[in-house]
Design a protein around this motif. Structure first.
Motif, PDB file in Angstrom:
ATOM      1  N   PHE A  84       0.842  -1.201   0.000  1.00 29.84           N
ATOM      2  CA  PHE A  84       0.000   0.000   0.000  1.00 29.84           C
ATOM      3  C   PHE A  84       0.880   1.255   0.000  1.00 29.84           C
ATOM      4  O   PHE A  84       0.681   2.165  -0.811  1.00 29.84           O
ATOM      5  N   GLU A  85       1.857   1.301   0.891  1.00 28.07           N
ATOM      6  CA  GLU A  85       2.715   2.484   1.008  1.00 28.07           C
ATOM      7  C   GLU A  85       3.557   2.708  -0.245  1.00 28.07           C
ATOM      8  O   GLU A  85       3.818   3.847  -0.622  1.00 28.07           O
ATOM      9  N   ARG A  86       3.962   1.636  -0.892  1.00 32.77           N
ATOM     10  CA  ARG A  86       4.738   1.768  -2.133  1.00 32.77           C
ATOM     11  C   ARG A  86       3.890   2.427  -3.219  1.00 32.77           C
ATOM     12  O   ARG A  86       4.355   3.296  -3.954  1.00 32.77           O
ATOM     13  N   ASP A  87       2.617   2.029  -3.324  1.00 32.33           N
ATOM     14  CA  ASP A  87       1.760   2.534  -4.395  1.00 32.33           C
ATOM     15  C   ASP A  87       1.155   3.904  -4.103  1.00 32.33           C
ATOM     16  O   ASP A  87       0.923   4.687  -5.018  1.00 32.33           O
ATOM     17  N   ILE A  88       0.879   4.212  -2.837  1.00 30.98           N
ATOM     18  CA  ILE A  88       0.194   5.465  -2.512  1.00 30.98           C
ATOM     19  C   ILE A  88       1.036   6.688  -2.880  1.00 30.98           C
ATOM     20  O   ILE A  88       0.502   7.720  -3.265  1.00 30.98           O
ATOM     21  N   VAL A  89       2.352   6.565  -2.804  1.00 27.49           N
ATOM     22  CA  VAL A  89       3.214   7.718  -3.118  1.00 27.49           C
ATOM     23  C   VAL A  89       3.161   8.098  -4.589  1.00 27.49           C
ATOM     24  O   VAL A  89       3.550   9.207  -4.963  1.00 27.49           O
ATOM     25  N   GLU A  90       2.649   7.206  -5.430  1.00 24.43           N
ATOM     26  CA  GLU A  90       2.573   7.463  -6.867  1.00 24.43           C
ATOM     27  C   GLU A  90       1.309   8.213  -7.285  1.00 24.43           C
ATOM     28  O   GLU A  90       1.161   8.569  -8.451  1.00 24.43           O
ATOM     29  N   ILE A  91       0.404   8.448  -6.351  1.00 25.49           N
ATOM     30  CA  ILE A  91      -0.873   9.096  -6.687  1.00 25.49           C
ATOM     31  C   ILE A  91      -0.743  10.598  -6.425  1.00 25.49           C
ATOM     32  O   ILE A  91      -0.682  11.035  -5.280  1.00 25.49           O
ATOM     33  N   PRO A  92      -0.700  11.407  -7.485  1.00 25.40           N
ATOM     34  CA  PRO A  92      -0.441  12.845  -7.304  1.00 25.40           C
ATOM     35  C   PRO A  92      -1.517  13.583  -6.522  1.00 25.40           C
ATOM     36  O   PRO A  92      -1.230  14.598  -5.890  1.00 25.40           O
ATOM     37  N   GLU A  93      -2.744  13.102  -6.533  1.00 31.44           N
ATOM     38  CA  GLU A  93      -3.821  13.778  -5.795  1.00 31.44           C
ATOM     39  C   GLU A  93      -3.670  13.613  -4.286  1.00 31.44           C
ATOM     40  O   GLU A  93      -4.246  14.388  -3.520  1.00 31.44           O
ATOM     41  N   VAL A  94      -2.909  12.624  -3.853  1.00 31.12           N
ATOM     42  CA  VAL A  94      -2.698  12.399  -2.422  1.00 31.12           C
ATOM     43  C   VAL A  94      -1.537  13.280  -1.970  1.00 31.12           C
ATOM     44  O   VAL A  94      -0.403  13.091  -2.368  1.00 31.12           O
ATOM     45  N   ARG A  95      -1.872  14.268  -1.144  1.00 28.01           N
ATOM     46  CA  ARG A  95      -0.859  15.224  -0.662  1.00 28.01           C
ATOM     47  C   ARG A  95      -0.129  14.699   0.569  1.00 28.01           C
ATOM     48  O   ARG A  95       1.029  14.985   0.770  1.00 28.01           O
ATOM     49  N   ASP A  96      -0.838  13.970   1.432  1.00 29.54           N
ATOM     50  CA  ASP A  96      -0.249  13.435   2.659  1.00 29.54           C
ATOM     51  C   ASP A  96      -0.859  12.073   2.929  1.00 29.54           C
ATOM     52  O   ASP A  96      -2.020  11.825   2.595  1.00 29.54           O
ATOM     53  N   CYS A  97      -0.080  11.213   3.570  1.00 25.90           N
ATOM     54  CA  CYS A  97      -0.558   9.896   3.976  1.00 25.90           C
ATOM     55  C   CYS A  97      -0.006   9.623   5.364  1.00 25.90           C
ATOM     56  O   CYS A  97       1.202   9.751   5.593  1.00 25.90           O
TER      57      CYS A  97
END
Length: 148
Positions: A84-97
């Motif tokens: 999950f963490e590997r893929d979430i960083v690739e989504i430009p709309e996600v500013r923070d996780c």
């Protein structure tokens, strides 16, 4: 890490205004410009200053809508979370996780451009992330304040 009072003053000044020149910073904390510059360099070297960046206004970012999304994964195994963490960083709309305690596993800060929809982001991107079993979305009505 031990900070002396001068380091704390420098950090407070830079937190309030990271655009200060060495001369302005030095004057504010009682140092020469070169001494202030050296102190800032030492604070960077010690990892206490992670960097400087421009903070763009919402207008400069296209006045996006903000959605906070709680994400629940199917399990909390290391490999599930790592995927999950590997893929979430690739989504430009996600500013923070953020990895969370409590009911949800993660909280996302998502910005939706005016020419896009959260439905598309939810359906085509977030729901397809590895391990995701539940998404709970909270639309921000208005930002009351934000600290730098």
């Amino acid at each position: 890490m031990m900070l002396d009072s001068l380091d704390r003053k420098i950090l407070a000044q830079l937190l309030a205004n990271s655009d200060l020149t060495s001369a302005e910073l030095g004057e504010a904390v009682g140092l020469s410009p070169s001494a202030a510059h050296r102190r800032v360099g030492a604070l960077k070297d010690r990892g206490l200053i992670a960097g400087f960046r421009a903070v763009l206004s919402k207008a400069a970012r296209g006045n996006p809508s903000v959605v906070l999304v709680n994400v629940t994964l199917r399990d909390q195994r290391e490999e599930t979370m790592a995927a999950f963490e590997r893929d979430i960083v690739e989504i430009p709309e996600v500013r923070d996780c953020f990895l969370m305690s409590g009911e949800a596993d993660y909280m996302l800060h998502v910005e939706v451009r005016r020419d896009d929809t959260f439905e598309r982001i939810h359906r085509e991107t977030l729901s397809r992330l590895p391990g995701v079993t539940r998404l709970a979305s909270h639309f921000v009505i208005r930002e009351v304040f934000r600290r730098p």
